[in-house]
Design a protein around this motif. Structure first.
Motif, short mmCIF file in Angstrom:
data_model
loop_
_atom_site.label_atom_id
_atom_site.label_comp_id
_atom_site.label_asym_id
_atom_site.label_seq_id
_atom_site.Cartn_x
_atom_site.Cartn_y
_atom_site.Cartn_z
N GLN A 1 36.15 40.70 46.81
CA GLN A 1 34.91 40.45 47.10
C GLN A 1 34.24 39.97 45.54
O GLN A 1 33.51 39.20 45.27
CB GLN A 1 34.07 41.80 47.30
CG GLN A 1 32.74 41.65 47.95
CD GLN A 1 32.29 42.87 48.47
OE1 GLN A 1 32.66 43.82 48.17
NE2 GLN A 1 31.28 42.64 49.45
N LEU A 2 34.73 40.62 44.46
CA LEU A 2 34.37 40.46 43.12
C LEU A 2 35.17 38.88 42.87
O LEU A 2 34.32 38.38 42.15
CB LEU A 2 34.89 41.56 42.27
CG LEU A 2 34.47 41.08 40.46
CD1 LEU A 2 32.90 41.19 40.54
CD2 LEU A 2 34.88 42.15 39.67
N SER A 3 36.61 38.84 42.95
CA SER A 3 36.94 37.48 42.77
C SER A 3 36.29 36.26 43.13
O SER A 3 35.99 35.32 42.62
CB SER A 3 38.46 37.52 43.05
OG SER A 3 39.17 38.58 42.45
N TYR B 1 43.38 39.87 40.18
CA TYR B 1 44.37 40.43 39.29
C TYR B 1 44.57 41.77 39.50
O TYR B 1 43.71 42.72 39.57
CB TYR B 1 44.08 40.10 37.71
CG TYR B 1 43.88 38.83 37.31
CD1 TYR B 1 45.04 37.86 37.07
CD2 TYR B 1 42.78 37.91 37.36
CE1 TYR B 1 44.86 36.40 36.67
CE2 TYR B 1 42.56 36.64 37.07
CZ TYR B 1 43.63 35.88 36.76
OH TYR B 1 43.51 34.52 36.45
N TYR B 2 45.94 42.31 39.64
CA TYR B 2 46.09 43.65 40.04
C TYR B 2 47.29 43.96 39.51
O TYR B 2 48.35 43.71 40.09
CB TYR B 2 46.08 43.94 41.48
CG TYR B 2 45.64 45.29 41.80
CD1 TYR B 2 45.51 46.22 40.89
CD2 TYR B 2 45.68 45.62 43.30
CE1 TYR B 2 45.01 47.54 41.34
CE2 TYR B 2 45.49 46.86 43.60
CZ TYR B 2 45.07 47.89 42.69
OH TYR B 2 44.74 49.24 43.28
N THR B 3 47.57 44.39 38.20
CA THR B 3 48.89 44.77 37.60
C THR B 3 49.67 45.96 38.21
O THR B 3 49.07 46.48 39.00
CB THR B 3 48.70 44.92 36.23
OG1 THR B 3 47.99 46.11 36.06
CG2 THR B 3 47.98 43.97 35.40
N LEU B 4 50.79 45.84 38.28
CA LEU B 4 51.67 47.01 38.46
C LEU B 4 51.17 48.20 37.96
O LEU B 4 51.15 49.43 38.63
CB LEU B 4 52.99 46.79 38.28
CG LEU B 4 54.10 46.10 39.22
CD1 LEU B 4 55.30 45.74 38.62
CD2 LEU B 4 53.96 46.51 40.46
N GLU B 5 50.74 48.34 36.78
CA GLU B 5 50.28 49.67 36.06
C GLU B 5 48.88 50.04 36.98
O GLU B 5 49.03 51.20 36.99
CB GLU B 5 49.93 49.12 34.56
CG GLU B 5 49.74 50.48 33.69
CD GLU B 5 49.15 50.12 32.42
OE1 GLU B 5 48.21 49.72 31.92
OE2 GLU B 5 50.08 49.98 31.53
#
Length: 119
Positions: free
Chosen positions: A54-56, A71-75
């Motif tokens: 939604q934000l993207s 963007y969603y990192t493994l961390e």
């Protein structure tokens, strides 16, 4: 309890449920036979990813084909799901295998943690 503070979630009356924030998850993940072998954790991760879409979308984060990406990192996944790197990676592979996401490394010389998912 082991040093953790217990949260108090009272019963809900009337429309009091509207005060909570919820993650949305497609019912098809639970009702379609195609997704039967997708783990519950992978389905939850997909719901977390949809929350970011939604934000993207609002920010016009689109690829060359017009698909929204996040963007969603493994961390970040490890932190959100309280799991180890190996588990987070396994969940991403599950989602990618089912065609729910496409992972891409971003930038040069970046680590495997710098990934974006496209929907």
């Amino acid at each position: 309890m082991s040093g953790e503070e217990q949260l108090d979630f009272p019963f809900i009356y009337g429309d009091e449920g509207d005060q909570y924030t919820f993650y949305r998850m497609p019912k098809a993940l639970f009702t379609e036979q195609y997704f039967d072998d997708l783990s519950i954790a992978a389905k939850v991760l997909y719901g977390l990813m949809l929350d970011r879409v939604q934000l993207s979308s609002k920010n016009q984060w689109l690829d060359e084909e017009g698909r929204v990406f996040i963007y969603y990192t493994l961390e970040s996944i490890q932190k959100d799901l309280r799991c180890a790197n190996q588990k987070a990676t396994k969940l991403l592979v599950e989602l990618e295998t089912k065609g729910l996401i496409e992972r891409k490394k971003i930038g040069t010389g970046k680590t495997g943690d710098d990934l974006c998912e496209e929907f």
